[in-house]
Motif scaffolding. Structure first.
Motif, PDB file in Angstrom:
ATOM      1  N   SER A  66      59.570  57.530  54.244  1.00 16.56           N
ATOM      2  CA  SER A  66      58.590  56.439  54.316  1.00 16.56           C
ATOM      3  C   SER A  66      57.436  56.775  55.262  1.00 16.56           C
ATOM      4  CB  SER A  66      59.279  55.137  54.756  1.00 16.56           C
ATOM      5  OG  SER A  66      58.403  54.036  54.651  1.00 16.56           O
ATOM      6  N   HIS A  69      59.059  58.696  59.081  1.00 20.54           N
ATOM      7  CA  HIS A  69      60.190  58.154  59.833  1.00 20.54           C
ATOM      8  C   HIS A  69      61.411  59.066  59.700  1.00 20.54           C
ATOM      9  CE1 HIS A  69      57.603  54.668  59.063  1.00 20.54           C
ATOM     10  NE2 HIS A  69      58.114  54.160  60.182  1.00 20.54           N
ATOM     11  N   PHE A  74      64.305  54.763  59.452  1.00 23.54           N
ATOM     12  CA  PHE A  74      64.071  54.303  58.089  1.00 23.54           C
ATOM     13  C   PHE A  74      65.093  53.248  57.676  1.00 23.54           C
ATOM     14  CE2 PHE A  74      65.167  55.069  53.512  1.00 23.54           C
ATOM     15  CZ  PHE A  74      64.038  54.480  52.960  1.00 23.54           C
ATOM     16  N   SER A  77      64.795  50.137  61.014  1.00 19.80           N
ATOM     17  CA  SER A  77      63.552  49.514  61.465  1.00 19.80           C
ATOM     18  C   SER A  77      63.073  48.443  60.497  1.00 19.80           C
ATOM     19  CB  SER A  77      62.469  50.577  61.619  1.00 19.80           C
ATOM     20  OG  SER A  77      61.206  49.990  61.822  1.00 19.80           O
ATOM     21  N   SER A  79      60.061  47.638  60.048  1.00 20.32           N
ATOM     22  CA  SER A  79      58.827  48.107  59.412  1.00 20.32           C
ATOM     23  C   SER A  79      59.093  48.957  58.176  1.00 20.32           C
ATOM     24  CB  SER A  79      57.985  48.906  60.415  1.00 20.32           C
ATOM     25  OG  SER A  79      58.677  50.061  60.854  1.00 20.32           O
ATOM     26  N   CYS A  80      60.364  49.324  57.940  1.00 17.04           N
ATOM     27  CA  CYS A  80      60.727  50.079  56.741  1.00 17.04           C
ATOM     28  C   CYS A  80      61.585  49.253  55.788  1.00 17.04           C
ATOM     29  CB  CYS A  80      61.484  51.351  57.130  1.00 17.04           C
ATOM     30  SG  CYS A  80      60.507  52.558  58.026  1.00 17.04           S
TER      31      CYS A  80
END
Length: 284
Positions: A66, A69, A74, A77, A79-80
Protein backbone atom coordinates in the motif's frame (compact mmCIF):
# COMPACT_ATOMS: atom_id res chain seq x y z
CA UNK A 1 29.24 19.07 -16.20
CA UNK A 2 28.12 19.72 -12.62
CA UNK A 3 26.21 16.93 -10.84
CA UNK A 4 24.14 17.27 -7.67
CA UNK A 5 23.47 14.11 -5.66
CA UNK A 6 20.83 13.56 -2.94
CA UNK A 7 20.05 10.36 -0.99
CA UNK A 8 17.04 9.21 1.02
CA UNK A 9 13.80 7.24 1.03
CA UNK A 10 11.27 8.53 -1.50
CA UNK A 11 8.13 10.25 -0.29
CA UNK A 12 5.06 11.52 -2.14
CA UNK A 13 5.94 14.74 -3.93
CA UNK A 14 5.08 17.94 -2.08
CA UNK A 15 2.94 20.28 -4.18
CA UNK A 16 1.87 23.90 -4.09
CA UNK A 17 -0.19 26.09 -6.42
CA UNK A 18 0.90 29.62 -7.26
CA UNK A 19 -1.50 32.51 -7.80
CA UNK A 20 -1.86 31.58 -11.49
CA UNK A 21 -2.87 28.00 -10.69
CA UNK A 22 0.46 26.46 -11.78
CA UNK A 23 1.52 23.44 -9.74
CA UNK A 24 5.01 23.48 -8.25
CA UNK A 25 6.65 20.24 -7.13
CA UNK A 26 9.31 19.21 -4.65
CA UNK A 27 10.69 15.67 -4.58
CA UNK A 28 11.12 14.49 -1.01
CA UNK A 29 14.06 12.22 -0.22
CA UNK A 30 14.07 11.72 3.53
CA UNK A 31 14.34 15.19 5.07
CA UNK A 32 15.51 16.84 1.83
CA UNK A 33 13.18 18.53 -0.65
CA UNK A 34 14.40 19.01 -4.22
CA UNK A 35 12.52 21.70 -6.24
CA UNK A 36 11.70 19.66 -9.34
CA UNK A 37 9.70 22.28 -11.23
CA UNK A 38 12.95 24.18 -11.72
CA UNK A 39 14.62 21.11 -13.26
CA UNK A 40 12.62 20.69 -16.45
CA UNK A 41 14.93 19.62 -19.31
CA UNK A 42 17.60 18.55 -16.82
CA UNK A 43 18.98 15.00 -16.81
CA UNK A 44 17.81 13.08 -13.74
CA UNK A 45 19.07 9.69 -12.60
CA UNK A 46 17.37 7.67 -9.87
CA UNK A 47 19.31 4.75 -8.42
CA UNK A 48 17.44 2.43 -6.04
CA UNK A 49 19.63 0.75 -3.42
CA UNK A 50 17.25 -2.17 -2.98
CA UNK A 51 16.32 -1.08 0.54
CA UNK A 52 12.76 -0.11 1.50
CA UNK A 53 11.77 1.68 4.71
CA UNK A 54 8.19 1.82 6.00
CA UNK A 55 6.70 5.29 5.62
CA UNK A 56 4.95 4.94 9.00
CA UNK A 57 7.30 3.19 11.43
CA UNK A 58 10.58 3.54 9.52
CA UNK A 59 11.57 -0.12 9.83
CA UNK A 60 13.31 -1.84 6.94
CA UNK A 61 11.01 -4.09 4.92
CA UNK A 62 11.64 -6.55 2.11
CA UNK A 63 8.40 -5.63 0.34
CA UNK A 64 6.25 -2.52 0.15
CA UNK A 65 2.53 -2.74 0.83
CA UNK A 66 0.00 0.00 0.00
CA UNK A 67 2.54 2.56 -1.22
CA UNK A 68 5.37 2.20 1.25
CA UNK A 69 4.15 0.31 4.32
CA UNK A 70 5.71 -2.71 5.98
CA UNK A 71 3.38 -5.67 6.44
CA UNK A 72 2.68 -5.11 10.18
CA UNK A 73 1.69 -1.47 9.54
CA UNK A 74 -0.34 -2.51 6.51
CA UNK A 75 -2.37 -4.95 8.63
CA UNK A 76 -2.63 -2.84 11.81
CA UNK A 77 -2.70 0.81 10.76
CA UNK A 78 -6.02 2.60 10.36
CA UNK A 79 -4.58 4.48 7.37
CA UNK A 80 -4.39 1.15 5.50
CA UNK A 81 -7.84 -0.15 6.49
CA UNK A 82 -10.61 -0.80 3.96
CA UNK A 83 -12.44 2.36 5.04
CA UNK A 84 -9.63 4.50 3.61
CA UNK A 85 -10.52 3.23 0.14
CA UNK A 86 -14.26 2.92 0.87
CA UNK A 87 -15.11 5.53 3.55
CA UNK A 88 -18.77 4.49 3.57
CA UNK A 89 -17.56 1.25 5.21
CA UNK A 90 -16.35 3.07 8.33
CA UNK A 91 -16.66 0.73 11.34
CA UNK A 92 -15.71 3.16 14.09
CA UNK A 93 -19.18 2.94 15.66
CA UNK A 94 -18.80 -0.84 15.88
CA UNK A 95 -15.79 -0.45 18.14
CA UNK A 96 -13.46 -2.14 15.64
CA UNK A 97 -11.44 0.85 14.42
CA UNK A 98 -7.74 -0.04 14.32
CA UNK A 99 -6.67 3.32 15.79
CA UNK A 100 -9.58 5.25 17.35
CA UNK A 101 -7.45 8.25 18.39
CA UNK A 102 -6.02 8.58 14.88
CA UNK A 103 -9.51 8.32 13.41
CA UNK A 104 -10.77 11.13 15.64
CA UNK A 105 -8.25 13.53 14.10
CA UNK A 106 -8.33 12.21 10.52
CA UNK A 107 -11.90 11.04 9.87
CA UNK A 108 -14.03 13.16 12.18
CA UNK A 109 -13.36 16.53 10.61
CA UNK A 110 -14.66 18.46 7.62
CA UNK A 111 -14.40 16.70 4.27
CA UNK A 112 -15.27 17.86 0.77
CA UNK A 113 -17.05 16.02 -2.01
CA UNK A 114 -15.90 17.43 -5.34
CA UNK A 115 -16.09 17.03 -9.08
CA UNK A 116 -12.88 17.16 -11.07
CA UNK A 117 -11.66 16.63 -14.61
CA UNK A 118 -8.32 14.84 -14.93
CA UNK A 119 -9.04 12.51 -17.83
CA UNK A 120 -12.86 12.62 -17.66
CA UNK A 121 -15.29 14.15 -15.17
CA UNK A 122 -15.17 12.29 -11.84
CA UNK A 123 -16.37 12.56 -8.26
CA UNK A 124 -13.99 12.39 -5.33
CA UNK A 125 -13.62 13.18 -1.64
CA UNK A 126 -10.85 14.64 0.49
CA UNK A 127 -10.25 16.34 3.80
CA UNK A 128 -10.99 20.05 3.52
CA UNK A 129 -7.39 20.80 4.52
CA UNK A 130 -6.13 18.78 1.54
CA UNK A 131 -7.55 21.15 -1.07
CA UNK A 132 -5.99 21.76 -3.58
CA UNK A 133 -3.29 19.13 -2.83
CA UNK A 134 -5.63 16.22 -3.57
CA UNK A 135 -6.57 17.69 -6.95
CA UNK A 136 -2.94 18.20 -7.94
CA UNK A 137 -2.07 14.63 -6.85
CA UNK A 138 -4.76 13.36 -9.24
CA UNK A 139 -3.61 15.56 -12.11
CA UNK A 140 -6.90 17.47 -12.28
CA UNK A 141 -7.08 20.33 -14.76
CA UNK A 142 -10.34 21.63 -13.28
CA UNK A 143 -12.02 20.93 -9.94
CA UNK A 144 -14.97 22.22 -7.94
CA UNK A 145 -16.27 21.37 -4.44
CA UNK A 146 -19.96 20.43 -4.35
CA UNK A 147 -20.54 19.39 -0.71
CA UNK A 148 -18.91 20.05 2.64
CA UNK A 149 -19.63 17.34 5.20
CA UNK A 150 -18.85 16.72 8.86
CA UNK A 151 -17.04 13.38 8.58
CA UNK A 152 -15.18 11.15 6.15
CA UNK A 153 -17.92 8.50 6.29
CA UNK A 154 -20.57 11.04 5.25
CA UNK A 155 -18.38 12.07 2.32
CA UNK A 156 -18.11 8.42 1.31
CA UNK A 157 -21.86 7.95 1.53
CA UNK A 158 -22.50 10.96 -0.73
CA UNK A 159 -19.84 9.76 -3.19
CA UNK A 160 -21.38 6.28 -3.28
CA UNK A 161 -24.78 7.80 -4.02
CA UNK A 162 -23.26 9.66 -6.98
CA UNK A 163 -21.30 6.74 -8.48
CA UNK A 164 -24.19 5.50 -10.66
CA UNK A 165 -24.16 8.94 -12.34
CA UNK A 166 -20.42 9.76 -12.58
CA UNK A 167 -17.17 7.81 -12.37
CA UNK A 168 -14.92 7.96 -9.32
CA UNK A 169 -11.83 6.90 -11.29
CA UNK A 170 -9.09 8.71 -13.21
CA UNK A 171 -7.69 7.14 -16.38
CA UNK A 172 -4.08 7.84 -15.47
CA UNK A 173 -2.65 7.20 -18.92
CA UNK A 174 -5.08 9.65 -20.53
CA UNK A 175 -4.35 12.16 -17.75
CA UNK A 176 -0.64 12.04 -18.58
CA UNK A 177 -1.17 12.70 -22.28
CA UNK A 178 -2.42 16.24 -21.76
CA UNK A 179 -5.37 18.29 -20.57
CA UNK A 180 -8.77 16.60 -21.04
CA UNK A 181 -11.66 18.04 -22.98
CA UNK A 182 -13.10 20.90 -20.95
CA UNK A 183 -16.46 20.25 -19.28
CA UNK A 184 -18.75 22.79 -17.61
CA UNK A 185 -18.17 21.68 -14.02
CA UNK A 186 -20.55 24.29 -12.63
CA UNK A 187 -23.43 22.84 -14.62
CA UNK A 188 -22.35 19.30 -13.77
CA UNK A 189 -22.16 20.18 -10.08
CA UNK A 190 -25.70 21.57 -10.16
CA UNK A 191 -26.98 18.45 -11.90
CA UNK A 192 -25.32 16.09 -9.42
CA UNK A 193 -26.42 18.15 -6.43
CA UNK A 194 -30.04 17.96 -7.54
CA UNK A 195 -29.75 14.17 -7.85
CA UNK A 196 -28.28 13.62 -4.41
CA UNK A 197 -30.12 16.29 -2.35
CA UNK A 198 -32.95 14.00 -1.19
CA UNK A 199 -30.35 11.61 0.23
CA UNK A 200 -28.33 14.51 1.69
CA UNK A 201 -31.47 15.74 3.47
CA UNK A 202 -31.95 12.27 4.95
CA UNK A 203 -28.37 12.30 6.24
CA UNK A 204 -28.97 15.71 7.82
CA UNK A 205 -32.03 14.35 9.60
CA UNK A 206 -29.89 11.54 10.99
CA UNK A 207 -26.67 13.44 11.81
CA UNK A 208 -27.71 17.05 12.32
CA UNK A 209 -28.89 19.91 10.10
CA UNK A 210 -25.40 20.99 8.96
CA UNK A 211 -23.78 17.55 8.61
CA UNK A 212 -24.04 17.77 4.81
CA UNK A 213 -23.95 21.20 3.18
CA UNK A 214 -24.42 21.77 -0.56
CA UNK A 215 -22.13 24.36 -2.15
CA UNK A 216 -24.28 25.92 -4.83
CA UNK A 217 -25.69 29.41 -4.46
CA UNK A 218 -25.14 32.22 -2.00
CA UNK A 219 -22.09 32.52 0.21
CA UNK A 220 -21.39 28.78 0.11
CA UNK A 221 -20.73 28.66 -3.63
CA UNK A 222 -17.13 27.85 -4.57
CA UNK A 223 -15.64 28.55 -8.01
CA UNK A 224 -14.06 26.08 -10.40
CA UNK A 225 -10.32 25.82 -9.76
CA UNK A 226 -8.16 25.76 -12.89
CA UNK A 227 -4.83 23.96 -12.53
CA UNK A 228 -1.86 23.74 -14.91
CA UNK A 229 1.31 21.67 -14.68
CA UNK A 230 5.04 22.09 -15.42
CA UNK A 231 5.23 20.13 -18.67
CA UNK A 232 7.33 20.91 -21.74
CA UNK A 233 6.33 17.76 -23.61
CA UNK A 234 3.49 15.32 -22.99
CA UNK A 235 4.13 11.65 -23.83
CA UNK A 236 2.47 10.23 -26.94
CA UNK A 237 2.90 6.64 -25.84
CA UNK A 238 3.35 5.69 -22.21
CA UNK A 239 5.81 3.24 -20.68
CA UNK A 240 5.60 2.92 -16.91
CA UNK A 241 8.94 2.72 -15.07
CA UNK A 242 9.35 0.31 -12.15
CA UNK A 243 12.21 0.41 -9.63
CA UNK A 244 11.70 -3.27 -8.79
CA UNK A 245 12.45 -4.24 -12.38
CA UNK A 246 14.77 -1.39 -13.32
CA UNK A 247 16.69 -0.01 -10.31
CA UNK A 248 18.44 2.68 -12.35
CA UNK A 249 16.22 5.21 -14.12
CA UNK A 250 17.70 8.01 -16.17
CA UNK A 251 16.32 10.59 -18.58
CA UNK A 252 15.57 14.20 -19.38
CA UNK A 253 12.73 15.51 -17.20
CA UNK A 254 10.03 16.66 -19.63
CA UNK A 255 7.13 17.14 -17.26
CA UNK A 256 5.46 16.57 -13.88
CA UNK A 257 1.77 15.90 -13.41
CA UNK A 258 -0.18 14.20 -10.67
CA UNK A 259 2.46 12.18 -8.82
CA UNK A 260 4.26 11.26 -12.04
CA UNK A 261 7.60 12.30 -13.48
CA UNK A 262 7.77 12.30 -17.28
CA UNK A 263 10.90 11.35 -19.21
CA UNK A 264 9.67 11.59 -22.79
CA UNK A 265 7.31 8.64 -23.22
CA UNK A 266 8.48 7.02 -19.97
CA UNK A 267 6.70 7.91 -16.72
CA UNK A 268 7.52 7.20 -13.08
CA UNK A 269 4.90 7.10 -10.31
CA UNK A 270 6.73 8.57 -7.31
CA UNK A 271 4.00 7.79 -4.79
CA UNK A 272 3.90 4.10 -5.73
CA UNK A 273 7.54 3.74 -4.66
CA UNK A 274 7.33 5.64 -1.38
CA UNK A 275 9.86 4.31 1.11
CA UNK A 276 12.36 3.11 -1.51
CA UNK A 277 15.90 4.24 -0.70
CA UNK A 278 17.06 6.20 -3.74
CA UNK A 279 19.99 8.29 -4.85
CA UNK A 280 18.99 11.19 -7.10
CA UNK A 281 21.58 12.69 -9.41
CA UNK A 282 20.88 15.94 -11.26
CA UNK A 283 22.96 17.20 -14.16
CA UNK A 284 22.60 20.08 -16.61
Amino acid sequence: MSVISVNGPLKKMHTQLDSDGLAHYELELGDTRVPLSELLNHQLTLVASGEIFCVLCGRKTKKSFSQGHCYPCFTRSASCDICMVSPEKCHFDQGTCREPEWAQSFCFNEHVVYVANSSDPKVGITRATQIPTRWVDQGASWAKPIFRVATRQLAGLIETELKPHISDKTRWQAMLKGAPTEVDLTALAAELTAIVMPYANTLNEQHGPSAVRALLGGGDAEPVKVISYPVVQYPSKIKSLNLDKQPILSGRLTGIKGQYLMFGDEVFNVRKFSGYQVQLEISE
